[in-house]
Scaffold this motif. Structure first.
Motif, PDB file in Angstrom:
ATOM      1  N   THR A 420       0.845  -1.188   0.000  1.00  0.00           N
ATOM      2  CA  THR A 420       0.000   0.000   0.000  1.00  0.00           C
ATOM      3  C   THR A 420       0.880   1.237   0.000  1.00  0.00           C
ATOM      4  O   THR A 420       2.082   1.175   0.266  1.00  0.00           O
ATOM      5  N   SER A 421       0.259   2.370  -0.275  1.00  0.00           N
ATOM      6  CA  SER A 421       0.982   3.635  -0.279  1.00  0.00           C
ATOM      7  C   SER A 421       1.206   4.170   1.126  1.00  0.00           C
ATOM      8  O   SER A 421       1.728   5.266   1.296  1.00  0.00           O
ATOM      9  N   GLY A 422       0.821   3.403   2.136  1.00  0.00           N
ATOM     10  CA  GLY A 422       0.987   3.805   3.523  1.00  0.00           C
ATOM     11  C   GLY A 422      -0.253   3.591   4.359  1.00  0.00           C
ATOM     12  O   GLY A 422      -0.182   3.492   5.581  1.00  0.00           O
ATOM     13  N   VAL A 423      -1.402   3.526   3.693  1.00  0.00           N
ATOM     14  CA  VAL A 423      -2.670   3.305   4.391  1.00  0.00           C
ATOM     15  C   VAL A 423      -2.874   1.816   4.632  1.00  0.00           C
ATOM     16  O   VAL A 423      -2.215   0.973   4.015  1.00  0.00           O
ATOM     17  N   ARG A 424      -3.812   1.499   5.528  1.00  0.00           N
ATOM     18  CA  ARG A 424      -4.028   0.100   5.885  1.00  0.00           C
ATOM     19  C   ARG A 424      -5.273  -0.463   5.210  1.00  0.00           C
ATOM     20  O   ARG A 424      -6.216  -0.911   5.854  1.00  0.00           O
ATOM     21  N   ILE A 425      -5.272  -0.399   3.893  1.00  0.00           N
ATOM     22  CA  ILE A 425      -6.289  -1.084   3.097  1.00  0.00           C
ATOM     23  C   ILE A 425      -5.967  -2.573   3.119  1.00  0.00           C
ATOM     24  O   ILE A 425      -4.830  -2.977   2.854  1.00  0.00           O
ATOM     25  N   LYS A 426      -6.953  -3.395   3.414  1.00  0.00           N
ATOM     26  CA  LYS A 426      -6.794  -4.836   3.332  1.00  0.00           C
ATOM     27  C   LYS A 426      -7.373  -5.307   2.007  1.00  0.00           C
ATOM     28  O   LYS A 426      -8.525  -5.016   1.691  1.00  0.00           O
ATOM     29  N   VAL A 427      -6.591  -6.024   1.242  1.00  0.00           N
ATOM     30  CA  VAL A 427      -7.054  -6.462  -0.075  1.00  0.00           C
ATOM     31  C   VAL A 427      -6.634  -7.911  -0.310  1.00  0.00           C
ATOM     32  O   VAL A 427      -5.539  -8.325   0.074  1.00  0.00           O
TER      33      VAL A 427
END
Length: 744
Positions: A420-427
C-alpha cells in the motif's frame, strides 16, 4: 551503575535466546488457516546506515526503530519527539551492510568499535568532519576497495550479531515480529540495484552479511544466498526502487555481468527474489505514464532520477514492475522461462529510524534535510532527489496464519502479499475457474476460494472453464479515506508483443462505465485544499466482486493483479502548506488517491492450448526461407527521406512512418479510431499519431530512441516483399512493409 556496551550486548543476547525464545511456542499464537492480514515494514534505516548518519540521524539505532514500531515515542534527528499512530505487526531493520554501524559505534565511547585503531579515522563531531569521514568510506565502496580493518568478520560480524540480538529482543510471537535483515547496496554508476535481504530465523544466519563490498552484482548475491540455504539459513531478497535503476532492474537481454539471460538466470532470480517494492518514499515502481499512456492512474508519486546526480533522469524501460510482468510473459512464450514472477510489498526507506505512513502527520524521510515544513516546501534538490516529490512510506501487507517469523516469511516466499501507499487497506485476490458471484454471500467464502483456486502470488491451475474468474475484496483503512474502486490490471503477450488493459471491476456509488470511452467516471472530490481537509461522504467502506475475464484467450500467456484506490485526500505538502499559512506548491499534486496493489496471479497455457494459437513468423524462420537483411547502404536507400507503410500483423493496425532526412521519425496511425487501452504498450513503442523521435541508421538497422532506450528495426527482403523485426519483440517478425514513397 551504567552498563557497558558489552554488558548490554550480552544481556540482549541472553534475552533473545532465552526469555523471548520461550514465547515462540506454537500455543502462544492463534493460527488462522484462512489467514490474517498483517502490516509491516521491510525497509528501515537507522543511525547505523552511513547515509543516515551524515544527514543528521546520529543517535537513534536499531533498538529505537523497534521501539517506534511497537508504539513507543522516539526522538527525530531534529530533536522533537515522534510516535507512530498505530503499531506495526512486523518489521525488519535494513541498515546498509556496507560498514553498517561503523560511524555510529566508532563515535559511541561505550562501544568496543570506538576502541579500535581504525576508529580514529571515523570519529567526527562537526558536520564537516562527518562529511569527510563519509567520503572516505563511500570512496572505498565505489572503488570496490574494502577497508580490511572494518570488514574483518571479527569486527563486522560483531555488529551483525548485535543487530540480530536486538531483533531477537523485540520479537514477540503472536504480537510483534522482527527479522534479522539488512540492505545490500549495489549502485553501479549511481544506478539503484539495492536489495533488502531477510532471514527466516535469527538463530540461522551467517557470520556476516554479504555486502556490495564483496560484489555489486546481483548474480553473486544470489550465489551467496544459495550457499546460505545449503548451510540451513533460509533467506530471501526484496528489490526496491526499480524506478531509479536506469532500466537495469528488469533486463531481458543480458544480466549484470553482461552475459545473455537464460533459463538458469531466470531460475536463480525466481529462487532468490520473490518480491519487489511497489511504493516507497522515493516513488512508485508500478508503471509510468509513458509506459501506460491509457492508464489514467499511472501518474502516481512518480520519481525518476539517478541517485546522487542532480537534474538527472533514469531510463524507463526495465525500471517498472508492470513492464517486467509483460516482458516476463513474452520471455516465457518465446524462450520458455519467465524470471519476473515476483510479488509486491510496500515499504519505507526512511532514514529517520522511523517511518511516517500518514499524509497529515508527515515529518520527512531524510534526517535534517526535510525535518520541517519549511525545508520540505522549499523545492530543494538533494542528491538528485526533489524533496517535494518524496512521499510517505509504503506499507507491506502479508496474509499469514499467525504473526510469527515462520508464518510471515512463508507468506513472503509464496508471494501472498500486497503493498500500500501507507494506508491500511486490506485487499485479497483469488483466481480460479469455477468461482460464482453467489460465493460472496457465504460466510466461509474465503475457505471456498482457497479450496477452488489460488491466492495472489499463485499460478492458475489447468484450464477447467472458458475463462478464469477472480475474487477480489478490499476493506478501507478505518482511519483514512473511503474506497473509490477496485481495478484488475491484465497483461498478455502474443508473438513477442505485449499488451495491457485495466478493468474497473467494483466501485462505490451509482456510477456507470461510459460505453463510448470505457472509463468509469471519477468518484468525486471532497478535499478543501486551503484548509487541508476532506469529508468521507463519498466512497465505500468495503468493495468486493467476482469478475470473469471477458477477453480471455486460452492460448496466450497472461498476468492479473488488483489495484485499489481511495477517494482523494490531501497530500502531505497540502497539510504542510496549511501549517505555514501558504498556498500548496503548484508543481506537485495537492491531493492524493492512496492505493493498494496485490501480487499477481499468472496464467500459462498448456501445450495443447498453445498449439491452437496462430503463431507468428520468427526471424529464424524468415531467414530459412531465404530472406536477407538490408545492409546499411540498402536501408538508407530504402527508408531515408521516405514514408514507409507498415502493417502490424499482430494487431492489424496500419502506420505511416516517415524517416526524415533530418534524423526525425514521424509516426501516423492509419485508423478510424484512437488506439484501445489494450494496445497502449504497442503505441508507446511505435509512437502515437504525429509523434516524433530521433533516429539513426546504424549497423543495418533503423534505431529510434524513446525515453533513453534504443529500439532497432531490421528490414528483411524476401522475393519482392519486405518485413520488419523490432529488437524488443523477442525474435518475431511482426511488420509487413510496403514499397516506400519519396516524401515531399
Amino acid at each position: 551503575m551504567r552498563r557497558t556496551w558489552r554488558q548490554r550486548f550480552l544481556t540482549t543476547t541472553i534475552l533473545g535466546a532465552g526469555l523471548f525464545g520461550l514465547a515462540a511456542s506454537p500455543a502462544f499464537a492463534q493460527r488462522n488457516p484462512e489467514r490474517n492480514a498483517y502490516f509491516g515494514q521491510t525497509h528501515q534505516h537507522t543511525s547505523w546506515s552511513l547515509d543516515a548518519y551524515i544527514i543528521g540521524n546520529t543517535l537513534a539505532g536499531p533498538e529505537d526503530a523497534y521501539k517506534y514500531a511497537i508504539g513507543q515515542p522516539i526522538r527525530h534527528p531534529a530533536g522533537y519527539m515522534i510516535k507512530i499512530g498505530r503499531p506495526l505487526d512486523f518489521e525488519g531493520v535494513t541498515d546498509h551492510s556496507e560498514y553498517a554501524g561503523m560511524m555510529s559505534l566508532a563515535n559511541d565511547p561505550s562501544s568496543p568499535i570506538s576502541k579500535l585503531p581504525i576508529a580514529q579515522k571515523l570519529k567526527a563531531k562537526t558536520q564537516q568532519e562527518i562529511n569527510k569521514v563519509f567520503q572516505y568510506l563511500a570512496a572505498s565502496i565505489a572503488k570496490q576497495q574494502p577497508i580490511k580493518e572494518l570488514t574483518d568478520p571479527k569486527v563486522a560480524g560483531t555488529v551483525w550479531q548485535q543487530n540480530n540480538a536486538i531483533a531477537d529482543k523485540y520479537n514477540k510471537p503472536g504480537k510483534f515480529t522482527t527479522f534479522c535483515a539488512y540492505e545490500w547496496t549495489s549502485m553501479p554508476n549511481n544506478q539503484n540495484m539495492h536489495r533488502n535481504v531477510f532471514f527466516k530465523d535469527c538463530a540461522k544466519v551467517p557470520v556476516a552479511p554479504f555486502s556490495a563490498l564483496d560484489s555489486d552484482k546481483a548474480e553473486d548475491l544470489w550465489a551467496w544466498m544459495n550457499d546460505q540455504r545449503k548451510a540451513g539459513n533460509e533467506v530471501l531478497a526484496i528489490s526496491h526502487n526499480a524506478n531509479l535503476s536506469n532500466g537495469l532492474m528488469f533486463p531481458v537481454d543480458v544480466d549484470g555481468k553482461g552475459r545473455p539471460i537464460d533459463s538458469a538466470w531466470a531460475r536463480e532470480r525466481l529462487a532468490n527474489e520473490p518480491l519487489t517494492e511497489i511504493k516507497q518514499v522515493k516513488g512508485t515502481s508500478e508503471t509510468h505514464p509513458d509506459l501506460s499512456p491509457n492508464d489514467e492512474f499511472a501518474n502516481f508519486e512518480i520519481m525518476n532520477y539517478l541517485i546522487g546526480i542532480d537534474n538527472s533522469s533514469a531510463k524507463l524501460i526495465g525500471g517498472y514492475a508492470r513492464q517486467a510482468y509483460l516482458d516476463g510473459l513474452a520471455m516465457q512464450d518465446a524462450r520458455g522461462y519467465n524470471p519476473y514472477k515476483f510479488g509486491f510489498v510496500g515499504a519505507g526507506d526512511s532514514h529517520n529510524t522511523a517511518a511516517n505512513f500518514t499524509q497529515s502527520n508527515y515529518f520527512g524521510d531524510h534526517g535534517l534535510m526535510d525535518a520541517t515544513p519549511q525545508s520540505r516546501l522549499a523545492g530543494r534538490i538533494e542528491s538528485g532527489m526533489n524533496i517535494l516529490e518524496t512521499g510517505t512510506s509504503g506499507l507491506g501487507g502479508v496474509w499469514a496464519e499467525e504473526n510469527t517469523r515462520a508464518s510471515i516469511f512463508e507468506a513472503m516466499q509464496r508471494k501472498e502479499t500486497f503493498g500500500t501507499s501507507g494506508v491500511r487497506i486490506k485487499v485479497r485476490l483469488f483466481g480460479g475457474w469455477e468461482y460464482q458471484p453467489e460465493m460472496l454471500k457465504q460466510k466461509d467464502w474465503v475457505k471456498v476460494a482457497y479450496a477452488g483456486g489460488v491466492p495472489m502470488g499463485g499460478d492458475l491451475p489447468a484450464v477447467k472453464g472458458k475463462a478464469p474468474s477472480f475474487i477480489v475484496q478490499a476493506v478501507k483503512d478505518p482511519e483514512d479515506g473511503n474506497l473509490d474502486r477496485i481495478q484488475i490490471v491484465k497483461g498478455w503477450t502474443k508473438n513477442g508483443q505485449t499488451f495491457e488493459k485495466i478493468y474497473d471491476v467494483a466501485w462505490s456509488g451509482g456510477r456507470k462505465i461510459d460505453p463510448a470511452t470505457g472509463k468509469l467516471p471519477p468518484v468525486g472530490n471532497t478535499v478543501d485544499i486551503l484548509n487541508a481537509t476532506y469529508k468521507n461522504t463519498i466512497g465505500a467502506v468495503e468493495l468486493k466482486q467476482v469478475w470473469t475475464d471477458p477477453d480471455f484467450d486460452p492460448a496466450l500467456q497472461a498476468v492479473y493483479y488488483a489495484r485499489v484506490l481511495q477517494i482523494p485526500t490531501p497530500r502531505w505538502s497540502t497539510y504542510d502548506a496549511k501549517k505555514l499559512g501558504v498556498l500548496p506548491p503548484s508543481n506537485v499534486a495537492s491531493t492524493i488517491q492512496e492505493r493498494a496493489w496485490t501480487s499477481p496471479i499468472w496464467y500459462t497455457p498448456s501445450e495443447t492450448a498453445r498449439a491452437t494459437a496462430s503463431r507468428g513468423l520468427t526471424v529464424a524462420e524468415l531467414k530459412q526461407r531465404g530472406a536477407m537483411a538490408l545492409d546499411e547502404a540498402q536501408l538508407k536507400e530504402f527508408a531515408l527521406g521516405k514514408t514507409l507503410k507498415v502493417r502490424n500483423t499482430v494487431t492489424g493496425k496500419n502506420f505511416d512512418i516517415l524517416y526524415g532526412a533530418d534524423g526525425r521519425r514521424v509516426v501516423t496511425e492509419v485508423a478510424d479510431k484512437a488506439p484501445s487501452a489494450a494496445q497502449s504498450f504497442e503505441v508507446m513503442h511505435n509512437g502515437v499519431t504525429g509523434s516524433t523521435a530521433t533516429y539513426i541508421i546504424r549497423d543495418g538497422q533503423l534505431v529510434t530512441t524513446i525515453d533513453k532506450t534504443p529500439f532497432a528495426v531490421t528490414v528483411y527482403k524476401l522475393d519482392d516483399k519486405y518485413f520488419g523485426a523490432r529488437s524488443n519483440e523477442f525474435g518475431y517478425v511482426n511488420y509487413e512493409v510496403e514499397e516506400p514513397k519519396i516524401a515531399n
